[in-house]
Design a protein around this motif. Sequence first.
Motif, short mmCIF file in Angstrom:
data_model
loop_
_atom_site.label_atom_id
_atom_site.label_comp_id
_atom_site.label_asym_id
_atom_site.label_seq_id
_atom_site.Cartn_x
_atom_site.Cartn_y
_atom_site.Cartn_z
N THR A 89 0.84 -1.19 0.00
CA THR A 89 0.00 0.00 0.00
C THR A 89 0.88 1.25 0.00
O THR A 89 0.62 2.20 -0.75
CB THR A 89 -0.95 0.00 1.22
N ILE A 93 1.17 4.27 -2.75
CA ILE A 93 1.09 5.69 -2.39
C ILE A 93 2.33 6.43 -2.89
O ILE A 93 2.23 7.56 -3.39
CB ILE A 93 0.91 5.84 -0.87
N THR A 94 3.48 5.79 -2.78
CA THR A 94 4.73 6.41 -3.25
C THR A 94 4.67 6.67 -4.74
O THR A 94 5.02 7.77 -5.21
CB THR A 94 5.93 5.50 -2.92
N ALA A 96 1.99 6.96 -6.55
CA ALA A 96 0.96 8.00 -6.75
C ALA A 96 1.53 9.38 -6.50
O ALA A 96 1.30 10.31 -7.29
CB ALA A 96 -0.23 7.74 -5.82
N LEU A 97 2.29 9.54 -5.43
CA LEU A 97 2.89 10.84 -5.12
C LEU A 97 3.86 11.28 -6.21
O LEU A 97 3.89 12.45 -6.60
CB LEU A 97 3.60 10.81 -3.77
N LEU A 100 1.71 12.37 -9.13
CA LEU A 100 0.99 13.60 -8.83
C LEU A 100 1.91 14.80 -8.80
O LEU A 100 1.54 15.90 -9.22
CB LEU A 100 0.24 13.46 -7.50
N VAL A 111 -2.44 16.34 -3.90
CA VAL A 111 -1.82 15.49 -2.90
C VAL A 111 -2.85 15.01 -1.87
O VAL A 111 -2.80 13.89 -1.40
CB VAL A 111 -0.63 16.20 -2.22
N LEU A 114 -7.71 11.90 -2.04
CA LEU A 114 -7.49 10.49 -1.74
C LEU A 114 -7.92 9.54 -2.85
O LEU A 114 -7.38 8.44 -2.98
CB LEU A 114 -8.18 10.13 -0.42
N ARG A 116 -7.32 9.75 -5.93
CA ARG A 116 -6.20 9.56 -6.87
C ARG A 116 -5.25 8.47 -6.41
O ARG A 116 -4.60 7.82 -7.21
CB ARG A 116 -5.45 10.86 -7.07
N TYR A 117 -5.16 8.26 -5.11
CA TYR A 117 -4.25 7.24 -4.59
C TYR A 117 -4.76 5.84 -4.89
O TYR A 117 -3.97 4.92 -5.07
CB TYR A 117 -4.06 7.41 -3.09
N PHE A 120 -3.45 3.87 -7.78
CA PHE A 120 -2.13 3.25 -7.65
C PHE A 120 -2.08 2.19 -6.56
O PHE A 120 -1.30 1.25 -6.65
CB PHE A 120 -1.07 4.34 -7.38
N ILE A 121 -2.91 2.33 -5.53
CA ILE A 121 -2.91 1.35 -4.45
C ILE A 121 -3.53 0.04 -4.91
O ILE A 121 -3.01 -1.04 -4.61
CB ILE A 121 -3.65 1.91 -3.21
#
Length: 149
Positions: A89, A93-94, A96-97, A100, A111, A114, A116-117, A120-121
């Motif tokens: 997870t 998130i990494t 995704a960041l 983004l 950022v 949520l 958007r994460y 990728f999660i």
Amino acid sequence: MVNKLLSALLTSLCLCLLLAFMEYTPGHERDEHTYYFTFSSLLMIYLIYAVPITIVAGIPLSLLIESIDKKIFIRSKVKRYFMQVGLFTLAGITVALIFLLMNSGNVLHRVFDLDRYLIFIIPSLLFYHISLVIRFINRKRKRHHDPLF
């Protein structure tokens, strides 16, 4: 390493099949004078983006998570599973960041969005679970002396 590559490819395929299914508009729901992508076109477009991202980000992060897992001694399989789910997870998130922050515009707004994460999660966790299934199949095959990978 072949198992990781297979996991990445299967993850990309599963995710892209789901996305293409969600975005596809059946013939009876289409408006006149509007172009719609075919299901196979949607699938190919999604695969063009998903496969490289999954290979470039998924495989190295998976190897990093495995090295972290080897350094942490946890006897309980349930605790180890949840630790790995947490690490995958965090990997999602990494990534995704990174994506983004690469885009221009209001970074703080994105950022803290949520939704958007999840984009990728979910693939990150899917990658982990597919790799578990592949590992399970390989163990079964090794017991029967029929190597697949």
